[in-house]
Scaffold this motif. Structure first.
Motif, PDB file in Angstrom:
ATOM      1  N   ALA A 198      -7.448   5.704   3.031  1.00 30.83           N
ATOM      2  CA  ALA A 198      -7.253   3.950   1.552  1.00 30.83           C
ATOM      3  C   ALA A 198      -5.802   3.711   1.831  1.00 30.83           C
ATOM      4  O   ALA A 198      -6.666   2.418   1.973  1.00 30.83           O
ATOM      5  N   ALA A 199      -5.220   4.544   1.778  1.00 32.14           N
ATOM      6  CA  ALA A 199      -3.677   3.101   1.871  1.00 32.14           C
ATOM      7  C   ALA A 199      -3.970   2.710   3.274  1.00 32.14           C
ATOM      8  O   ALA A 199      -3.337   1.749   3.015  1.00 32.14           O
ATOM      9  N   GLY A 200      -4.051   3.526   4.938  1.00 34.45           N
ATOM     10  CA  GLY A 200      -3.912   2.795   6.132  1.00 34.45           C
ATOM     11  C   GLY A 200      -5.064   2.083   5.981  1.00 34.45           C
ATOM     12  O   GLY A 200      -4.567   1.225   5.992  1.00 34.45           O
ATOM     13  N   ARG A 201      -6.297   1.934   5.048  1.00 37.20           N
ATOM     14  CA  ARG A 201      -7.556   1.016   5.135  1.00 37.20           C
ATOM     15  C   ARG A 201      -6.544  -0.491   4.252  1.00 37.20           C
ATOM     16  O   ARG A 201      -7.268  -1.379   5.063  1.00 37.20           O
ATOM     17  N   LEU A 202      -6.479  -0.119   3.033  1.00 38.12           N
ATOM     18  CA  LEU A 202      -5.251  -1.002   2.663  1.00 38.12           C
ATOM     19  C   LEU A 202      -4.592  -1.850   2.814  1.00 38.12           C
ATOM     20  O   LEU A 202      -4.731  -2.907   3.231  1.00 38.12           O
ATOM     21  N   ALA A 203      -4.165  -1.064   3.612  1.00 39.13           N
ATOM     22  CA  ALA A 203      -2.435  -2.159   4.643  1.00 39.13           C
ATOM     23  C   ALA A 203      -2.854  -2.829   5.731  1.00 39.13           C
ATOM     24  O   ALA A 203      -2.474  -3.640   6.458  1.00 39.13           O
ATOM     25  N   ALA A 239      -8.306  -9.711   0.871  1.00 38.30           N
ATOM     26  CA  ALA A 239      -8.364  -8.950  -0.800  1.00 38.30           C
ATOM     27  C   ALA A 239      -9.682  -7.963  -1.382  1.00 38.30           C
ATOM     28  O   ALA A 239      -9.988  -6.798  -1.676  1.00 38.30           O
ATOM     29  N   LEU A 240     -11.526  -8.487  -0.714  1.00 33.04           N
ATOM     30  CA  LEU A 240     -12.185  -7.599  -1.051  1.00 33.04           C
ATOM     31  C   LEU A 240     -12.057  -7.135  -0.473  1.00 33.04           C
ATOM     32  O   LEU A 240     -12.441  -6.069  -1.169  1.00 33.04           O
ATOM     33  N   ALA A 241     -12.426  -6.581   0.858  1.00 33.70           N
ATOM     34  CA  ALA A 241     -12.243  -5.296   1.842  1.00 33.70           C
ATOM     35  C   ALA A 241     -11.684  -3.779   2.104  1.00 33.70           C
ATOM     36  O   ALA A 241     -11.750  -2.884   1.771  1.00 33.70           O
ATOM     37  N   GLY A 242     -10.439  -4.864   1.158  1.00 38.86           N
ATOM     38  CA  GLY A 242      -9.568  -4.049   0.306  1.00 38.86           C
ATOM     39  C   GLY A 242      -8.938  -3.761  -1.129  1.00 38.86           C
ATOM     40  O   GLY A 242      -8.734  -2.666  -1.619  1.00 38.86           O
ATOM     41  N   ALA A 243     -10.178  -4.314  -2.181  1.00 39.58           N
ATOM     42  CA  ALA A 243     -10.296  -3.555  -3.158  1.00 39.58           C
ATOM     43  C   ALA A 243     -10.436  -2.048  -3.100  1.00 39.58           C
ATOM     44  O   ALA A 243     -10.610  -1.463  -4.444  1.00 39.58           O
ATOM     45  N   ASN A 244     -11.963  -1.243  -2.630  1.00 41.50           N
ATOM     46  CA  ASN A 244     -12.505  -0.167  -2.555  1.00 41.50           C
ATOM     47  C   ASN A 244     -11.039   0.916  -1.946  1.00 41.50           C
ATOM     48  O   ASN A 244     -11.147   1.606  -2.748  1.00 41.50           O
ATOM     49  N   ALA A 297       0.884  -1.159   0.015  1.00 44.92           N
ATOM     50  CA  ALA A 297      -0.083   0.312  -0.369  1.00 44.92           C
ATOM     51  C   ALA A 297       0.638   0.921   0.276  1.00 44.92           C
ATOM     52  O   ALA A 297       0.290   2.181  -0.835  1.00 44.92           O
ATOM     53  N   PHE A 298       2.350   0.824   0.731  1.00 42.69           N
ATOM     54  CA  PHE A 298       2.694   1.872   0.397  1.00 42.69           C
ATOM     55  C   PHE A 298       3.463   2.570  -0.889  1.00 42.69           C
ATOM     56  O   PHE A 298       3.962   4.359  -1.621  1.00 42.69           O
ATOM     57  N   ALA A 299       3.614   2.246  -1.792  1.00 40.34           N
ATOM     58  CA  ALA A 299       3.921   2.161  -3.528  1.00 40.34           C
ATOM     59  C   ALA A 299       3.076   3.384  -3.448  1.00 40.34           C
ATOM     60  O   ALA A 299       3.642   3.978  -3.826  1.00 40.34           O
ATOM     61  N   PRO A 300       1.402   3.045  -3.935  1.00 40.14           N
ATOM     62  CA  PRO A 300       0.678   4.039  -4.453  1.00 40.14           C
ATOM     63  C   PRO A 300       0.908   5.038  -3.684  1.00 40.14           C
ATOM     64  O   PRO A 300       0.421   6.146  -4.285  1.00 40.14           O
ATOM     65  N   PHE A 301       1.245   4.731  -2.844  1.00 44.48           N
ATOM     66  CA  PHE A 301       1.092   5.942  -1.727  1.00 44.48           C
ATOM     67  C   PHE A 301       2.487   7.085  -1.798  1.00 44.48           C
ATOM     68  O   PHE A 301       2.282   8.041  -1.307  1.00 44.48           O
ATOM     69  N   ILE A 302       3.457   6.203  -2.049  1.00 44.45           N
ATOM     70  CA  ILE A 302       4.571   7.278  -2.547  1.00 44.45           C
ATOM     71  C   ILE A 302       4.792   7.691  -4.023  1.00 44.45           C
ATOM     72  O   ILE A 302       5.248   9.235  -3.596  1.00 44.45           O
ATOM     73  N   LEU A 303       4.154   7.147  -4.126  1.00 46.52           N
ATOM     74  CA  LEU A 303       4.075   7.992  -6.258  1.00 46.52           C
ATOM     75  C   LEU A 303       2.975   9.009  -5.466  1.00 46.52           C
ATOM     76  O   LEU A 303       3.434   9.837  -6.446  1.00 46.52           O
TER      77      LEU A 303
END
Length: 538
Positions: free
Chosen positions: A219-224, A229-234, A148-154
């Motif tokens: 979004a990054a925190g919730r994804l992490a 997978a279903l909960a993290g998709a959104n 999750a940190f990769a898109p957050f850093i981008l």
């Protein structure tokens, strides 16, 4: 033979590396000091990153991560985007005016520009990598948690690039730049107000409501921490949308910056308006001094006032310099040294802020025109005195504006405090310009006055200042200790009068040494100031 875009990009990076290596004699002289300072600074942040990684890797830290991960990501974003702005330095960046003539695809230049945004907040990159590493080894966190940190850093890189290009253009427009600076000061005041007044229930409720919205850090925190997978998709979809939006904005701002000419904009502005009040200030040296000293002081006043980089720091001196100390003025304690001497602290901070543009590299804005000083029928001593007087003029003007702002805002100010602040400013200014003359003749560096952001002095000078400022503050601290020990104002002013005599003696000794150095290293100084800026500038 056709040259690929990657080869062109590699050529740009190689040219920058060679320009860096070619200055190796200078680097060798300052390698140990600069290396020590940078090692300590980034060593502390590396230790913080390791601590964050250890916390995130703990199996029993699930509840703690639920509470601190999203606020922590928000703090990382705020630091990455706002601290470089408040420090008037956005890290390394491409000098687009020098690269636009080369047949390099704009997308390649944009990639380099985005990659260079790492230099504006290396500290936050270390913390983010530490958190990602910790989540990677935490058995209670899903495998995709660290990703999750990769898109957050981008997202932060794209947003930082967009803000840098936008602010560069806004700072090139008259009147707009003042509004931008005022907005920056208001933003910087928010944390100070929150610290001073506390978090109100309404603000706390608004923060909790904001957490429900899928902001990038949310979004990054919730994804992490998503349990499946279903909960993290959104959250993943929301984070990718934010990245795409930031990329589109950054790309558009980058293209607009390629065609923007701040120099032409300022030329039209100067031709369109010349305020009578400003002209009166410019002519003030001719009423008090004789030529050629008066003419050189007037030249410096005009040149500095037309420089966006100088104006940015000058305005921040009597705005941000006040805001940063507001918690001390409006804190819960009724008394306290910092609160009782708020005016002195604010003016002293403004002096150190202005020293970056008018003291440490006094020939920087002249660049190759500095060679005139060595051929004119004037002594170099007069040249340095003229530049010191110009610096003292703007430092004094900033101190007057700070005093006026304190009176308007009804901050603690009395005649005694005004006299105390004036004494500190005078002594501190003389000490600063004394050392500044030595540094300006030993470490000259060309500075583009059209760039609003960046450092005017070399990085090794910036590192040395971390050790220099406490030393310069020593005599002033002794004056306050004398007042406290003898419980009389006469003790304070007696020590400050002695400090003034010592400062003046140091000034004349340093001035003679600087003039001697300038004559001995004449060719090196002219060569250094005439050197073209590299493709990647700070």
């Amino acid at each position: 033979m056709a040259v690929s875009a990657r080869q062109q990009t590699a050529a740009i990076i190689w040219a920058q590396w060679r320009s860096f290596i070619n200055r190796s004699p200078v680097l060798r002289r300052s390698f140990l000091l600069t290396g020590l300072i940078m090692t300590v600074w980034y060593g502390l942040w590396t230790f913080a990153a390791v601590s964050v990684a250890s916390m995130c890797a703990t199996e029993h830290a699930a509840d703690l991560l639920d509470r601190v991960l999203i606020p922590g990501l928000l703090l990382i974003t705020l630091y990455w985007q706002l601290i470089p702005i408040l420090m008037a330095s956005s890290g390394a960046g491409l000098d687009l005016r020098r690269l636009i003539v080369y047949p390099v695809p704009h997308r390649e230049l944009f990639r380099i520009e985005v990659a260079l945004r790492v230099t504006s907040a290396v500290e936050m990159l270390l913390i983010s990598m530490g958190a990602a590493a910790g989540l990677l080894f935490n058995p209670t966190v899903p495998a995709w948690g660290a990703l999750a940190f990769a898109p957050f850093i981008l997202f932060n890189l794209f947003l930082a690039s967009a803000l840098r290009d936008l602010l560069q253009r806004l700072m090139g427009r008259k009147h707009v730049r003042e509004v931008v600076i005022f907005g920056i000061v208001l933003i910087s005041a928010l944390p100070q107000v929150i610290v001073a007044t506390g978090i109100s229930p309404r603000l706390r409720g608004a923060f909790h409501a904001a957490v429900e919205f899928p902001w990038p850090w949310v979004a990054a925190g919730r994804l992490a921490l998503a349990p499946d997978a279903l909960a993290g998709a959104n959250s993943a979809a929301a984070l990718l949308v934010w990245c795409a939006a930031a990329w589109a904005i950054a790309r558009r701002q980058f293209e607009r910056s390629l065609t923007f000419s701040a120099g032409e904009m300022r030329s039209r502005e100067r031709a369109a308006s010349r305020p009578a009040l400003a002209e009166g200030l410019y002519r003030l040296p001719s009423l008090l001094l004789r030529d050629p000293l008066a003419a050189m002081v007037e030249k410096d006043l005009r040149a500095l006032s037309r420089s966006p980089r100088f104006r940015l720091v000058f305005i921040m001196g009597f705005t941000f310099g006040l805001v940063i100390w507001l918690p001390i003025a409006f804190g819960g304690e009724r008394h306290g040294w910092m609160k009782d001497h708020y005016l002195t602290v604010a003016t002293g901070y403004a002096v150190m802020l202005l020293a970056e543009v008018v003291v440490w590299n006094t020939f920087g804005f002249d660049r190759r025109a500095a060679q005139v000083y060595f051929v004119m029928p004037v002594r170099l001593t007069q040249v340095l005195i003229a530049k010191n007087l110009g610096a003292a003029f703007f430092i004094g003007l900033d101190a007057i504006l700070i005093t006026a702002m304190c009176a308007i805002l009804r901050l603690p100010i009395t005649a005694a405090l005004a006299g105390e602040a004036a004494a500190v400013v005078i002594v501190l200014t003389i000490l600063l310009v004394s050392i500044g003359n030595l540094l300006s003749t030993r470490n000259p560096r060309p500075v583009d006055p059209d760039h609003s952001w960046g450092r005017t002095s070399a990085g090794r000078v910036q590192a040395a200042l971390l050790l220099l400022y406490p030393v310069l503050a020593g005599p002033i601290v002794l004056a306050f200790l004398a007042r406290h020990a003898f419980e009389t104002e006469w003790a304070f002013y007696g020590v400050m009068l002695f400090n003034l005599a010592v400062a003046c003696t140091i000034y004349w000794i340093a001035l003679e040494s600087a003039v001697e150095t300038a004559h001995e290293n004449r060719d090196e100084i002219i060569g250094a100031l005439s050197r073209e800026q590299s493709l990647v500038a700070n």
